[in-house]
Design a protein around this motif. Structure first.
Motif, PDB file in Angstrom:
ATOM      1  N   SER A  85       0.875  -1.170   0.000  1.00 39.27           N
ATOM      2  CA  SER A  85       0.000   0.000   0.000  1.00 39.27           C
ATOM      3  C   SER A  85       0.911   1.218   0.000  1.00 39.27           C
ATOM      4  O   SER A  85       1.884   1.264   0.748  1.00 39.27           O
ATOM      5  CB  SER A  85      -0.872  -0.016   1.259  1.00 39.27           C
ATOM      6  OG  SER A  85      -1.616   1.169   1.345  1.00 39.27           O
ATOM      7  N   ILE A  86       0.620   2.175  -0.844  1.00 38.38           N
ATOM      8  CA  ILE A  86       1.449   3.368  -0.974  1.00 38.38           C
ATOM      9  C   ILE A  86       0.632   4.576  -0.544  1.00 38.38           C
ATOM     10  O   ILE A  86      -0.547   4.696  -0.890  1.00 38.38           O
ATOM     11  CB  ILE A  86       1.919   3.561  -2.436  1.00 38.38           C
ATOM     12  CG1 ILE A  86       2.672   2.324  -2.915  1.00 38.38           C
ATOM     13  CG2 ILE A  86       2.765   4.813  -2.572  1.00 38.38           C
ATOM     14  CD1 ILE A  86       2.938   2.311  -4.398  1.00 38.38           C
ATOM     15  N   ASN A  87       1.265   5.479   0.199  1.00 36.75           N
ATOM     16  CA  ASN A  87       0.618   6.733   0.581  1.00 36.75           C
ATOM     17  C   ASN A  87       1.276   7.869  -0.174  1.00 36.75           C
ATOM     18  O   ASN A  87       2.481   8.093  -0.043  1.00 36.75           O
ATOM     19  CB  ASN A  87       0.735   6.984   2.088  1.00 36.75           C
ATOM     20  CG  ASN A  87      -0.292   6.220   2.867  1.00 36.75           C
ATOM     21  OD1 ASN A  87      -1.479   6.362   2.614  1.00 36.75           O
ATOM     22  ND2 ASN A  87       0.151   5.409   3.804  1.00 36.75           N
ATOM     23  N   PHE A  88       0.482   8.562  -0.978  1.00 42.72           N
ATOM     24  CA  PHE A  88       0.947   9.740  -1.701  1.00 42.72           C
ATOM     25  C   PHE A  88       0.413  10.971  -0.966  1.00 42.72           C
ATOM     26  O   PHE A  88      -0.672  10.927  -0.389  1.00 42.72           O
ATOM     27  CB  PHE A  88       0.392   9.750  -3.130  1.00 42.72           C
ATOM     28  CG  PHE A  88       0.829   8.578  -3.960  1.00 42.72           C
ATOM     29  CD1 PHE A  88       2.037   8.594  -4.639  1.00 42.72           C
ATOM     30  CD2 PHE A  88       0.013   7.458  -4.083  1.00 42.72           C
ATOM     31  CE1 PHE A  88       2.433   7.505  -5.415  1.00 42.72           C
ATOM     32  CE2 PHE A  88       0.399   6.373  -4.853  1.00 42.72           C
ATOM     33  CZ  PHE A  88       1.612   6.398  -5.524  1.00 42.72           C
ATOM     34  N   PHE A  89       1.160  12.065  -0.995  1.00 46.33           N
ATOM     35  CA  PHE A  89       0.739  13.302  -0.348  1.00 46.33           C
ATOM     36  C   PHE A  89       0.882  14.444  -1.338  1.00 46.33           C
ATOM     37  O   PHE A  89       1.862  14.509  -2.074  1.00 46.33           O
ATOM     38  CB  PHE A  89       1.599  13.580   0.900  1.00 46.33           C
ATOM     39  CG  PHE A  89       1.445  12.535   1.961  1.00 46.33           C
ATOM     40  CD1 PHE A  89       0.495  12.681   2.962  1.00 46.33           C
ATOM     41  CD2 PHE A  89       2.229  11.396   1.944  1.00 46.33           C
ATOM     42  CE1 PHE A  89       0.344  11.708   3.939  1.00 46.33           C
ATOM     43  CE2 PHE A  89       2.095  10.415   2.909  1.00 46.33           C
ATOM     44  CZ  PHE A  89       1.139  10.572   3.910  1.00 46.33           C
ATOM     45  N   GLY A  90      -0.087  15.337  -1.353  1.00 39.36           N
ATOM     46  CA  GLY A  90      -0.007  16.472  -2.262  1.00 39.36           C
ATOM     47  C   GLY A  90      -1.133  17.451  -2.040  1.00 39.36           C
ATOM     48  O   GLY A  90      -1.968  17.293  -1.148  1.00 39.36           O
ATOM     49  N   TYR A  91      -1.143  18.474  -2.885  1.00 37.44           N
ATOM     50  CA  TYR A  91      -2.118  19.559  -2.787  1.00 37.44           C
ATOM     51  C   TYR A  91      -3.023  19.543  -4.007  1.00 37.44           C
ATOM     52  O   TYR A  91      -2.556  19.436  -5.127  1.00 37.44           O
ATOM     53  CB  TYR A  91      -1.395  20.918  -2.708  1.00 37.44           C
ATOM     54  CG  TYR A  91      -0.553  21.058  -1.458  1.00 37.44           C
ATOM     55  CD1 TYR A  91      -1.135  21.552  -0.304  1.00 37.44           C
ATOM     56  CD2 TYR A  91       0.776  20.695  -1.450  1.00 37.44           C
ATOM     57  CE1 TYR A  91      -0.364  21.691   0.853  1.00 37.44           C
ATOM     58  CE2 TYR A  91       1.548  20.814  -0.307  1.00 37.44           C
ATOM     59  CZ  TYR A  91       0.962  21.315   0.837  1.00 37.44           C
ATOM     60  OH  TYR A  91       1.721  21.442   1.983  1.00 37.44           O
ATOM     61  N   ARG A  92      -4.309  19.683  -3.782  1.00 38.18           N
ATOM     62  CA  ARG A  92      -5.260  19.773  -4.879  1.00 38.18           C
ATOM     63  C   ARG A  92      -5.274  21.180  -5.464  1.00 38.18           C
ATOM     64  O   ARG A  92      -5.343  21.382  -6.656  1.00 38.18           O
ATOM     65  CB  ARG A  92      -6.668  19.390  -4.402  1.00 38.18           C
ATOM     66  CG  ARG A  92      -7.697  19.402  -5.514  1.00 38.18           C
ATOM     67  CD  ARG A  92      -9.082  19.036  -5.019  1.00 38.18           C
ATOM     68  NE  ARG A  92      -9.175  17.688  -4.516  1.00 38.18           N
ATOM     69  CZ  ARG A  92      -9.486  16.618  -5.249  1.00 38.18           C
ATOM     70  NH1 ARG A  92      -9.707  16.748  -6.526  1.00 38.18           N
ATOM     71  NH2 ARG A  92      -9.580  15.433  -4.710  1.00 38.18           N
ATOM     72  N   ASN A  93      -5.186  22.167  -4.585  1.00 37.19           N
ATOM     73  CA  ASN A  93      -5.342  23.557  -5.013  1.00 37.19           C
ATOM     74  C   ASN A  93      -4.034  24.338  -4.981  1.00 37.19           C
ATOM     75  O   ASN A  93      -3.985  25.474  -4.545  1.00 37.19           O
ATOM     76  CB  ASN A  93      -6.367  24.259  -4.099  1.00 37.19           C
ATOM     77  CG  ASN A  93      -7.720  23.593  -4.191  1.00 37.19           C
ATOM     78  OD1 ASN A  93      -8.155  23.211  -5.259  1.00 37.19           O
ATOM     79  ND2 ASN A  93      -8.379  23.437  -3.053  1.00 37.19           N
ATOM     80  N   SER A  94      -2.949  23.702  -5.423  1.00 34.21           N
ATOM     81  CA  SER A  94      -1.670  24.411  -5.400  1.00 34.21           C
ATOM     82  C   SER A  94      -1.556  25.332  -6.603  1.00 34.21           C
ATOM     83  O   SER A  94      -1.988  24.994  -7.700  1.00 34.21           O
ATOM     84  CB  SER A  94      -0.499  23.424  -5.367  1.00 34.21           C
ATOM     85  OG  SER A  94      -0.479  22.677  -6.564  1.00 34.21           O
ATOM     86  N   GLU A  95      -0.980  26.491  -6.379  1.00 31.86           N
ATOM     87  CA  GLU A  95      -0.758  27.437  -7.477  1.00 31.86           C
ATOM     88  C   GLU A  95       0.704  27.337  -7.889  1.00 31.86           C
ATOM     89  O   GLU A  95       1.591  27.272  -7.049  1.00 31.86           O
ATOM     90  CB  GLU A  95      -1.062  28.858  -7.019  1.00 31.86           C
ATOM     91  CG  GLU A  95      -2.552  29.059  -6.741  1.00 31.86           C
ATOM     92  CD  GLU A  95      -2.863  30.507  -6.384  1.00 31.86           C
ATOM     93  OE1 GLU A  95      -2.084  31.400  -6.774  1.00 31.86           O
ATOM     94  OE2 GLU A  95      -3.890  30.715  -5.737  1.00 31.86           O
ATOM     95  N   GLU A  96       0.935  27.325  -9.185  1.00 35.48           N
ATOM     96  CA  GLU A  96       2.304  27.247  -9.681  1.00 35.48           C
ATOM     97  C   GLU A  96       2.942  28.619  -9.650  1.00 35.48           C
ATOM     98  O   GLU A  96       2.307  29.631  -9.918  1.00 35.48           O
ATOM     99  CB  GLU A  96       2.304  26.681 -11.109  1.00 35.48           C
ATOM    100  CG  GLU A  96       1.840  25.242 -11.132  1.00 35.48           C
ATOM    101  CD  GLU A  96       2.019  24.620 -12.504  1.00 35.48           C
ATOM    102  OE1 GLU A  96       2.984  24.952 -13.183  1.00 35.48           O
ATOM    103  OE2 GLU A  96       1.172  23.777 -12.857  1.00 35.48           O
TER     104      GLU A  96
END
Length: 148
Positions: free
Chosen positions: A136-147
């Protein structure tokens, strides 16, 4: 005396979950059915409090204790998923192996099925001396990130 064979077939629907309860000798009480129906309708990870609140908002009166006891029984039997987080437990409807995308800005957990290349798994086995049977892999990130 032989032990009963427990099905390892994935639970992919509400009907599968209800069937698994019965095959494991669990009574499908009104409260248990309410919880399973809600998890399959919501299709997201919820806390016990959110489950309690949503069921009562729907007019399905159920006590706090009943929610907690049923969630514990269902997750212990592998019928629903229980994720331990620093801010409490979350419950979801998928019981077979899968990975998660943890959205940091929305605090959501999204279920994803990821299949790693066989040579990558063999490489990990060689490095560790452990035969990999599941992952099982856990990924982490932002949905609403601005570049930038």
């Amino acid at each position: 005396m032989q032990k009963p064979t427990i099905s390892t077939r994935p639970i992919r629907s509400l009907e599968d979950a209800l069937e698994r309860c019965q095959s494991q000798g669990m009574r499908v009480s009104r409260q248990r059915r309410f919880i399973l129906e809600l998890l399959w309708q919501a299709n997201e990870h919820l806390s016990a409090r959110e489950i309690y609140d949503r069921l009562n908002q729907q007019g399905k009166e159920i006590g706090h204790t009943s929610v907690y006891q049923n969630l514990e029984a269902l997750s212990t039997q592998g019928i629903i998923e229980c994720i331990e987080r620093c801010d409490g437990r979350l419950y979801g409807n998928i019981s077979d192996s899968h990975s998660h995308v943890n959205c940091i800005d929305t605090n959501q957990i999204l279920d994803v099925h990821v299949e790693l290349p066989e040579d990558f798994i063999r490489q990990i086995e060689e490095q560790t001396g452990v035969r990999i049977t599941d992952y099982s892999i856990n990924f982490f990130g932002y949905r609403n990130s601005e570049e930038s």
